[in-house]
Design an enzyme around this catalytic site. Structure first.
Site, PDB file in Angstrom:
ATOM      1  N   GLN A 182     -45.693  25.378 -48.335  1.00  0.00           N
ATOM      2  CA  GLN A 182     -46.300  24.347 -49.170  1.00  0.00           C
ATOM      3  C   GLN A 182     -46.429  24.883 -50.601  1.00  0.00           C
ATOM      4  O   GLN A 182     -46.303  26.077 -50.853  1.00  0.00           O
ATOM      5  CB  GLN A 182     -47.655  23.974 -48.552  1.00  0.00           C
ATOM      6  CG  GLN A 182     -48.439  22.921 -49.280  1.00  0.00           C
ATOM      7  CD  GLN A 182     -49.410  23.508 -50.276  1.00  0.00           C
ATOM      8  OE1 GLN A 182     -49.724  24.707 -50.243  1.00  0.00           O
ATOM      9  NE2 GLN A 182     -49.893  22.680 -51.167  1.00  0.00           N
ATOM     10  N   THR A 184     -48.461  25.891 -52.899  1.00  0.00           N
ATOM     11  CA  THR A 184     -49.229  27.015 -53.427  1.00  0.00           C
ATOM     12  C   THR A 184     -49.126  28.293 -52.582  1.00  0.00           C
ATOM     13  O   THR A 184     -49.840  29.258 -52.842  1.00  0.00           O
ATOM     14  CB  THR A 184     -50.721  26.644 -53.564  1.00  0.00           C
ATOM     15  OG1 THR A 184     -51.249  26.323 -52.270  1.00  0.00           O
ATOM     16  CG2 THR A 184     -50.893  25.459 -54.495  1.00  0.00           C
ATOM     17  N   LYS A 185     -48.251  28.301 -51.586  1.00  0.00           N
ATOM     18  CA  LYS A 185     -48.091  29.509 -50.774  1.00  0.00           C
ATOM     19  C   LYS A 185     -47.398  30.609 -51.582  1.00  0.00           C
ATOM     20  O   LYS A 185     -46.880  30.376 -52.674  1.00  0.00           O
ATOM     21  CB  LYS A 185     -47.304  29.199 -49.497  1.00  0.00           C
ATOM     22  CG  LYS A 185     -48.009  28.234 -48.564  1.00  0.00           C
ATOM     23  CD  LYS A 185     -49.334  28.788 -48.086  1.00  0.00           C
ATOM     24  CE  LYS A 185     -49.989  27.963 -46.995  1.00  0.00           C
ATOM     25  NZ  LYS A 185     -50.449  26.646 -47.425  1.00  0.00           N
ATOM     26  N   ILE A 186     -47.376  31.828 -51.026  1.00  0.00           N
ATOM     27  CA  ILE A 186     -46.818  32.977 -51.752  1.00  0.00           C
ATOM     28  C   ILE A 186     -45.372  32.718 -52.156  1.00  0.00           C
ATOM     29  O   ILE A 186     -44.946  33.068 -53.253  1.00  0.00           O
ATOM     30  CB  ILE A 186     -46.953  34.262 -50.918  1.00  0.00           C
ATOM     31  CG1 ILE A 186     -48.428  34.683 -50.891  1.00  0.00           C
ATOM     32  CG2 ILE A 186     -46.090  35.391 -51.469  1.00  0.00           C
ATOM     33  CD1 ILE A 186     -48.701  35.972 -50.167  1.00  0.00           C
TER      34      ILE A 186
END
Length: 373
Positions: A182, A184-186
């Site tokens: 998604q 905002t994931k790393i």
């Protein structure tokens, strides 16, 4: 008055490599699912987690729902944690399962293995484990309990790509492991996820189910038609080549991003060791998190409010990452029982910014606030 630049807890990052690959894909003639970029993305993620049994999907939630389907949950019970993103338990309900709340360790926010075992019944079809903030649960212990009762483990590792447990990457321990990409994931694919399976037979079925139940390798041609021998109704969960292209341009940055987060975590850890009222989320000795979140335990909700206000004064956003799911009206009919670990963790935890957008200078400024509490 000088305006303080806000430092948020989440930030989207899209690399120049991602943009270039998307442009190339858009011109390639194949932008949909199960294309060359998706296959490449699956292979590269397999190398990261040291498990080639990867199925690319349109979201981490889809990965959980597909895992529940493969586990044969249907209308059975799934022992799970309320201390997670709503998506974890929404997937259980969407697949016809009944969430059974287990308590969590109040120091880590992760599901309590002993409470899992206490709540296993003849109706239990699966155990759902969450690696809160990228910090692994007691996976080996949970898998031993599951094996004892012949129950599959589904690991919601949405936040844990690049984390390790017992010297092995997350993605190698449980029957099914779901990762999220998604925004905002790393690393991100815009939105997307992968399901990782322990058994190859599950991979084949998962790849068929992700696209209606169609096995692309079994196309039957006629003079004026083509068709597939569809034997099981599936979903529309495939990842597109556009999304995979975004992800492929992110993977080269994964290790450096995690290394940077660990550097900031060390700064926060040092500060919290001097604090009178704050402490960090407990991390198991065999665990090496990616620090997608850095969780501070504040001792009380009142102290948490004070910390949030103090950080706000220096332009820093501190937030609760997740609300306990058992408070939502949609789950009101479920039997809760006492969950003292959830009660404690829910009122004490707060996530503070950690990521490549947080400068070392800003991290030290945050640390000075932590140290003074």
């Amino acid at each position: 008055m000088k305006r303080i630049k806000n430092t948020s807890s989440y930030k989207v990052s899209v690399t120049k490599e991602s943009i270039a690959l998307v442009n190339k894909t858009l011109r390639s003639g194949w932008i949909g699912g199960d294309g060359p970029r998706v296959k490449e993305f699956e292979e590269d993620i397999g190398k990261v987690i040291e498990n080639p049994n990867v199925v690319a999907l349109n979201s981490g939630t889809s990965a959980l729902q597909l895992a529940l389907r493969l586990a044969g949950v249907k209308e059975g019970e799934v022992i799970t944690t309320p201390m997670t993103c709503f998506a974890t338990n929404a997937a259980i309900v969407l697949e016809g399962g009944i969430p059974i709340w287990a308590d969590v360790d109040p120091e880590s926010g992760n599901i309590d293995p002993e409470d899992i075992e206490r709540k296993i019944t003849k109706h239990t079809k699966a155990i759902m484990v969450v690696d809160f903030g990228g910090v692994s649960s007691e996976i080996d212990k949970i898998n031993r309990i599951a094996k004892k009762f012949g129950i599959p483990v589904i690991e919601d590792a949405a936040q844990a790509l690049g984390s390790e447990y017992g010297g092995k990457p997350i993605g190698t321990h449980s029957d099914f492991v779901a990762f999220s990409f998604q925004a905002t994931k790393i690393i991100t694919t815009g939105d997307g996820g992968v399901l990782v399976c322990k058994r190859k037979k599950d991979v084949k079925r998962a790849k068929t189910l992700r696209w209606y139940g169609i096995d692309r390798e079994q196309r039957v041609w006629g003079e004026t038609f083509w068709e597939y021998p569809i034997s099981e109704v599936g979903y529309k969960m495939q990842m597109t080549d556009i999304a995979a292209s975004i992800g492929l341009g992110q993977i080269p940055y994964l290790l450096s991003r995690i290394a940077y987060r660990r550097k900031i975590a060390a700064i926060y850890d040092k500060a919290l060791s001097k604090s009178k009222s704050l402490k960090p989320q407990t991390i198991l000795p065999d665990s090496k998190p990616n620090y997608w979140l850095y969780i501070v335990l504040c001792g009380s909700s009142e102290n948490r409010s004070k910390l949030v206000k103090a950080l706000k004064k220096i332009g820093v956003e501190a937030v609760e990452a997740h609300r306990r799911n058992d408070i939502y009206p949609v789950f009101r009919k479920l039997t809760t029982g006492k969950l003292p670990g959830v009660d404690t963790f829910d009122k004490e935890n707060i996530a503070i910014p950690i990521g490549q957008w947080v400068s070392i200078k800003k991290a030290k400024e945050i640390a000075s606030i932590l140290e003074g509490f």
